[in-house]
Design an enzyme around this catalytic site. Structure first.
Site, PDB file in Angstrom:
ATOM      1  N   LYS A   1       0.862  -1.184   0.000  1.00  0.00           N
ATOM      2  CA  LYS A   1       0.000   0.000   0.000  1.00  0.00           C
ATOM      3  C   LYS A   1       0.898   1.233   0.000  1.00  0.00           C
ATOM      4  CE  LYS A   1      -3.902   1.920   2.663  1.00  0.00           C
ATOM      5  NZ  LYS A   1      -4.829   1.659   3.799  1.00  0.00           N
TER       6      LYS A   1
ATOM      7  N   SER B   1      -9.807   1.868   2.811  1.00  0.00           N
ATOM      8  CA  SER B   1      -8.928   2.668   1.998  1.00  0.00           C
ATOM      9  C   SER B   1      -7.908   1.837   1.221  1.00  0.00           C
ATOM     10  CB  SER B   1      -8.172   3.667   2.876  1.00  0.00           C
ATOM     11  OG  SER B   1      -7.329   2.974   3.793  1.00  0.00           O
TER      12      SER B   1
ATOM     13  N   SER C   1     -10.076  -0.663   6.904  1.00  0.00           N
ATOM     14  CA  SER C   1      -9.504  -0.569   5.563  1.00  0.00           C
ATOM     15  C   SER C   1      -8.808  -1.817   5.031  1.00  0.00           C
ATOM     16  CB  SER C   1      -8.524   0.597   5.496  1.00  0.00           C
ATOM     17  OG  SER C   1      -9.237   1.799   5.432  1.00  0.00           O
TER      18      SER C   1
HETATM   19  N1  GLN Z   1     -13.376   4.305   6.431  1.00  0.00           N
HETATM   20  C1  GLN Z   1     -12.646   4.616   7.611  1.00  0.00           C
HETATM   21  C2  GLN Z   1     -12.158   6.040   7.558  1.00  0.00           C
HETATM   22  O1  GLN Z   1     -12.299   6.659   6.536  1.00  0.00           O
HETATM   23  C3  GLN Z   1     -11.518   3.674   7.834  1.00  0.00           C
HETATM   24  C4  GLN Z   1     -10.350   3.911   6.964  1.00  0.00           C
HETATM   25  C5  GLN Z   1      -9.169   3.067   7.345  1.00  0.00           C
HETATM   26  O2  GLN Z   1      -9.305   2.021   7.975  1.00  0.00           O
HETATM   27  N2  GLN Z   1      -7.990   3.542   6.983  1.00  0.00           N
HETATM   28  O3  GLN Z   1     -11.656   6.554   8.499  1.00  0.00           O
END
Ligand code: GLN
Length: 483
Positions: free
Chosen positions: A76, A151, A175
């Protein structure tokens, strides 16, 4: 060759059926051919990959072995990679080449993995749809009109499209697990502190945790083995021995106590997803598990608490991007204030700016007690709910997401609608617990995931349950059309 799992690749390399260089070249060609349709990579690192593959082949020729020696993966794009762009999918870091490797990256490199590239993501890991990337949205290989989740949408889409056998990802509120669910993969968020956060660009430091995304639990075990462990450079890293995750994959599920939280099956859950979750429970019962209804009464407060705590930490973490030391700098600033304002205003996207404003507001004098402190109290109540539940059950099972992968753009005008998609995943981050999502079927040809949660440091138990389930089901073996 692209259909092979990490475990199969390890056997193929050990049996000299192919070399890491051959495999790497085949996958790189596949990425260049197919990824333009999906957009799962921000950078493809051909040169690095070939040199790492050759080095892994040389190590094998010299008698070394190891499940990850010569295994191609992706990272990532929020893991720092020395000399390679590490963008966090932001214009702010579009020009940033990290001066060092994240601990996860260096540990996996030492184990012999080959880095094929850096995967797309939501900007600074904020999002559940991979639509906020400066490099454009990622498409779900199961249906290009739908989001892959976020994400870590790039890591998920790349693995689902068989461009890679596995990839690293991070999970602050879901995410890893949510994109795993929406693309029919297995993804594991480890216990907070299990994997080093050093060299991971911080979003919300008390919630962020790195983990593997792969097709099978067996592969997640292999990748986690290479990632986990104490790191003196991360003050929240925990000095606990790392168990052999592959060794416990086949343990019997006889007598395993599964808790089904009644709050996970209430209003808001797509009933077709609920049916598939129940079907997965039936399979596990056939394997000897016993099921019990439990309650996590404070779950309803999780989204408001998370969406105060995560932006609060983000507003602090992202203050370092000021146009002075690294990253984007605006043209011709008239003074220091103008430099800060325009560098940040032009460098950050809309969702990141929204979070910074929410977080700064929640932390400001006069509001701190009303928002941040309240959210921290809820966090403790949520943790207590889990501790009470784990007195009676070994794992907690439920849906990973309330809905199927939605259409790209469908929630763009309503950020809160997207926040609500995290309802089942964020509690594990607030409590610091490990969680896994595994493929459990399809509705309208779109994947559905089941989430398993376990007590601290019981990643092995999650992988064991998922592996046994995957031996009696074939959801994880299905590939999207054309891939
Ligand atoms: N959807 C959540 C957020 O936007 C989690 C994102 C994540 O786990 N990085 O904060």
């Amino acid at each position: 060759m692209h259909q092979l799992t990490l475990a199969e690749i390890a056997r193929g390399l050990a049996d000299k059926k192919f070399s890491s260089e051959e495999l790497t070249r085949a996958l790189l060609a596949r990425i260049h051919q197919l990824d333009p349709q999906i957009n799962s990579f921000i950078s493809v690192t051909d040169e690095l990959a070939i040199s790492q593959a050759r080095a892994a082949d040389a190590r094998r020729a010299a008698g070394e072995s190891g499940a990850l020696l010569g295994a191609p993966i992706g990272h990532k794009d929020l893991f720092c990679t020395q000399g390679i762009r590490t963008s966090c999918a932001s214009k702010m870091l579009d020009n940033f080449k990290a001066p060092y490797d994240a601990t996860v990256v260096s540990k996996l490199a030492e184990a012999g993995t080959v880095t094929l590239g850096k995967t797309n993501m939501d900007e600074f890991a904020m999002g559940s749809a991979n639509e906020s990337s400066y490099y454009g949205p990622v498409k779900n290989p199961w249906n290009f009109e739908h989001v892959p989740g976020g994400s870590s949408g790039g890591s998920a889409a790349a693995v689902a499209a068989r461009l890679l056998p596995a990839a690293t990802a991070t999970d602050t509120g879901g995410s890893i697990r949510q994109p795993a669910a929406l693309t029919s993969l297995t993804g594991l968020k480890p216990t907070y502190g299990r994997v080093s956060r050093w060299g991971m660009i911080a979003y919300a430091s008390s919630l962020d945790q790195a983990g593997p995304l792969a097709r099978t639990a067996e592969d997640c075990a292999l990748l986690l083995q290479g990632m986990a462990g104490f790191d003196a450079k991360d003050s929240t890293s925990i000095d606990e021995p790392v168990p052999d995750y592959s060794a416990s994959l086949n343990a019997s599920l006889e007598g395993l106590r599964i808790g089904l939280p009644k709050e996970y099956f209430g209003a808001g859950l797509d009933p077709r997803i609920a049916d598939l979750v129940q079907a997965s429970v039936k399979e596990l019962e056939k394997l000897g598990a016993v099921v019990k209804e439990i309650s996590l009464p404070n779950m309803q407060h999780a989204i408001p608490a998370y969406y105060v705590i995560a932006p609060a930490e983000a507003s602090s973490n992202l203050s370092r991007f000021d146009g002075v030391r690294f990253g984007y700098r605006c043209e011709n600033p008239v003074d220091l204030t103008d430099l800060y304002k325009r560098s940040r205003g032009e460098g950050f996207g809309a969702e990141v700016q929204r979070r910074i404003m929410v977080g700064a507001y929640a932390l400001s004098a006069g509001y701190y007690d009303a928002y941040y402190l309240q959210a921290q109290k809820i966090r403790r109540l949520i943790k207590n709910d889990f501790m009470a539940a784990f007195n009676d059950v070994d794992v907690i099972l439920g849906p990973t997401t309330p809905n199927l992968a939605w259409k790209i753009g469908a929630k763009n005008n309503d950020p809160v609608a997207e926040y609500l998609e995290d309802v089942y995943t964020i509690t594990a981050n607030l409590a610091g617990l490990p969680g896994l999502s595994m493929p459990a079927g399809f509705v309208d040809s779109l994947p559905v995931g089941v989430q398993l949660l376990a007590p601290y440091f019981h990643e092995g138990r999650l992988l064991n349950v998922a592996h046994r389930y995957q031996q009696v089901t074939d959801w994880h073996t299905r590939a999207p059309n054309g891939f």
